[in-house]
Design a protein around this motif. Structure first.
Motif, mmCIF file in Angstrom:
data_model
loop_
_atom_site.group_PDB
_atom_site.id
_atom_site.type_symbol
_atom_site.label_atom_id
_atom_site.label_comp_id
_atom_site.label_asym_id
_atom_site.label_seq_id
_atom_site.Cartn_x
_atom_site.Cartn_y
_atom_site.Cartn_z
ATOM 1 N N ALA A 24 -5.881 32.638 27.468
ATOM 2 C CA ALA A 24 -6.078 33.570 28.583
ATOM 3 C C ALA A 24 -7.415 34.290 28.456
ATOM 4 C CB ALA A 24 -4.928 34.575 28.626
ATOM 5 N N VAL A 25 -7.766 34.700 27.252
ATOM 6 C CA VAL A 25 -9.036 35.400 27.051
ATOM 7 C C VAL A 25 -10.210 34.460 27.303
ATOM 8 C CG1 VAL A 25 -10.498 36.592 25.359
ATOM 9 C CG2 VAL A 25 -8.058 37.140 25.513
ATOM 10 N N ARG A 26 -10.083 33.206 26.878
ATOM 11 C CA ARG A 26 -11.157 32.237 27.130
ATOM 12 C C ARG A 26 -11.370 32.022 28.633
ATOM 13 N NH1 ARG A 26 -8.695 29.181 22.502
ATOM 14 N NH2 ARG A 26 -10.043 29.659 20.738
ATOM 15 N N VAL A 27 -10.274 31.924 29.388
ATOM 16 C CA VAL A 27 -10.386 31.781 30.842
ATOM 17 C C VAL A 27 -11.051 33.017 31.435
ATOM 18 C CG1 VAL A 27 -9.070 31.674 33.002
ATOM 19 C CG2 VAL A 27 -8.469 30.165 31.096
ATOM 20 N N ALA A 28 -10.627 34.198 30.969
ATOM 21 C CA ALA A 28 -11.217 35.446 31.478
ATOM 22 C C ALA A 28 -12.716 35.493 31.175
ATOM 23 C CB ALA A 28 -10.509 36.647 30.857
ATOM 24 N N LEU A 29 -13.115 35.064 29.986
ATOM 25 C CA LEU A 29 -14.537 35.026 29.633
ATOM 26 C C LEU A 29 -15.295 34.031 30.514
ATOM 27 C CD1 LEU A 29 -14.754 35.139 25.738
ATOM 28 C CD2 LEU A 29 -16.144 36.458 27.328
ATOM 29 N N ARG A 30 -14.728 32.850 30.646
ATOM 30 C CA ARG A 30 -15.392 31.779 31.381
ATOM 31 C C ARG A 30 -15.567 32.110 32.867
ATOM 32 N NH1 ARG A 30 -12.411 28.049 29.277
ATOM 33 N NH2 ARG A 30 -10.848 28.023 30.909
ATOM 34 N N THR A 31 -14.654 32.861 33.429
ATOM 35 C CA THR A 31 -14.671 33.114 34.868
ATOM 36 C C THR A 31 -15.175 34.506 35.255
ATOM 37 O OG1 THR A 31 -12.365 33.852 34.818
ATOM 38 C CG2 THR A 31 -12.760 31.498 35.231
ATOM 39 N N ALA A 32 -15.437 35.355 34.286
ATOM 40 C CA ALA A 32 -15.790 36.754 34.578
ATOM 41 C C ALA A 32 -17.009 36.882 35.493
ATOM 42 C CB ALA A 32 -16.019 37.525 33.275
ATOM 43 N N ARG A 33 -18.082 36.193 35.187
ATOM 44 C CA ARG A 33 -19.316 36.345 35.977
ATOM 45 C C ARG A 33 -19.158 35.848 37.416
ATOM 46 N NH1 ARG A 33 -22.954 38.391 32.680
ATOM 47 N NH2 ARG A 33 -23.085 37.666 30.545
ATOM 48 N N ALA A 34 -18.307 34.872 37.617
ATOM 49 C CA ALA A 34 -18.123 34.339 38.973
ATOM 50 C C ALA A 34 -17.087 35.127 39.775
ATOM 51 C CB ALA A 34 -17.701 32.870 38.897
ATOM 52 N N GLU A 35 -16.010 35.543 39.120
ATOM 53 C CA GLU A 35 -14.902 36.147 39.865
ATOM 54 C C GLU A 35 -14.952 37.670 39.967
ATOM 55 O OE1 GLU A 35 -11.193 34.679 38.352
ATOM 56 O OE2 GLU A 35 -11.702 32.605 38.831
ATOM 57 N N LEU A 36 -15.445 38.341 38.948
ATOM 58 C CA LEU A 36 -15.411 39.804 38.984
ATOM 59 C C LEU A 36 -16.301 40.410 40.073
ATOM 60 C CD1 LEU A 36 -15.064 40.725 35.196
ATOM 61 C CD2 LEU A 36 -13.286 40.491 36.946
ATOM 62 N N PRO A 37 -17.476 39.844 40.352
ATOM 63 C CA PRO A 37 -18.270 40.414 41.454
ATOM 64 C C PRO A 37 -17.539 40.342 42.800
ATOM 65 C CG PRO A 37 -19.666 39.048 40.093
ATOM 66 C CD PRO A 37 -18.247 38.819 39.630
ATOM 67 N N THR A 38 -16.736 39.295 43.004
ATOM 68 C CA THR A 38 -16.003 39.178 44.274
ATOM 69 C C THR A 38 -14.911 40.235 44.395
ATOM 70 O OG1 THR A 38 -14.369 37.600 43.425
ATOM 71 C CG2 THR A 38 -16.420 36.690 44.331
#
Length: 136
Positions: free
Chosen positions: A67-81
């Protein structure tokens, strides 16, 4: 204390007594239970069998690391949205990286405890590897 740490290694949890000492399995079981969600404390197979508890803790940690790896991998793309500020995103990424390091350290501790439990258990002569996938 430093003698024990040297013998057991840096990944041995400080809350767990050394294998072979009085109550070491009890301290190991307590530490392992603390790694699981509270609802697992009432399941008798886990509370009665420390090796099973260790196996489940390892599985739990593997899923948390995923779960943490997914959160790391997707943070830059998903958090701004989601309207998250760049500075918060950077802090979140650092938090996830620290958490992943901590989870890896805990997983190494669980592996050490599992190995010690298997070595002390009935028929301990042949040391069997845990069927749980090892995390580097």
């Amino acid at each position: 204390m430093s003698q024990t740490l040297t013998t057991l290694g840096p990944d041995w949890p400080c809350q767990v007594k050394a294998p072979g000492t009085r109550d070491w399995e009890r301290t190991a079981a307590r530490w392992l239970r603390d790694l699981l969600p509270a609802r697992y404390a009432g399941y008798s197979p886990l509370t009665r069998h420390p090796v099973l508890l260790a196996r489940h803790a390892q599985l739990q940690l593997q899923h948390e690391m995923g779960a943490v790896r997914v959160a790391l991998r997707t943070a830059r793309a998903e958090l701004p949205t989601l309207g998250i500020a760049e500075s918060v995103i950077e802090n979140t990424i650092r938090m996830y990286a620290v958490e992943l390091d901590q989870l890896n350290r805990l997983a190494r501790g669980v592996r050490l405890i599992t190995d010690a439990l298997l070595a002390d258990g009935p028929g301990a002569a042949p040391r069997r590897r845990s069927p749980v996938q090892r995390v580097p």
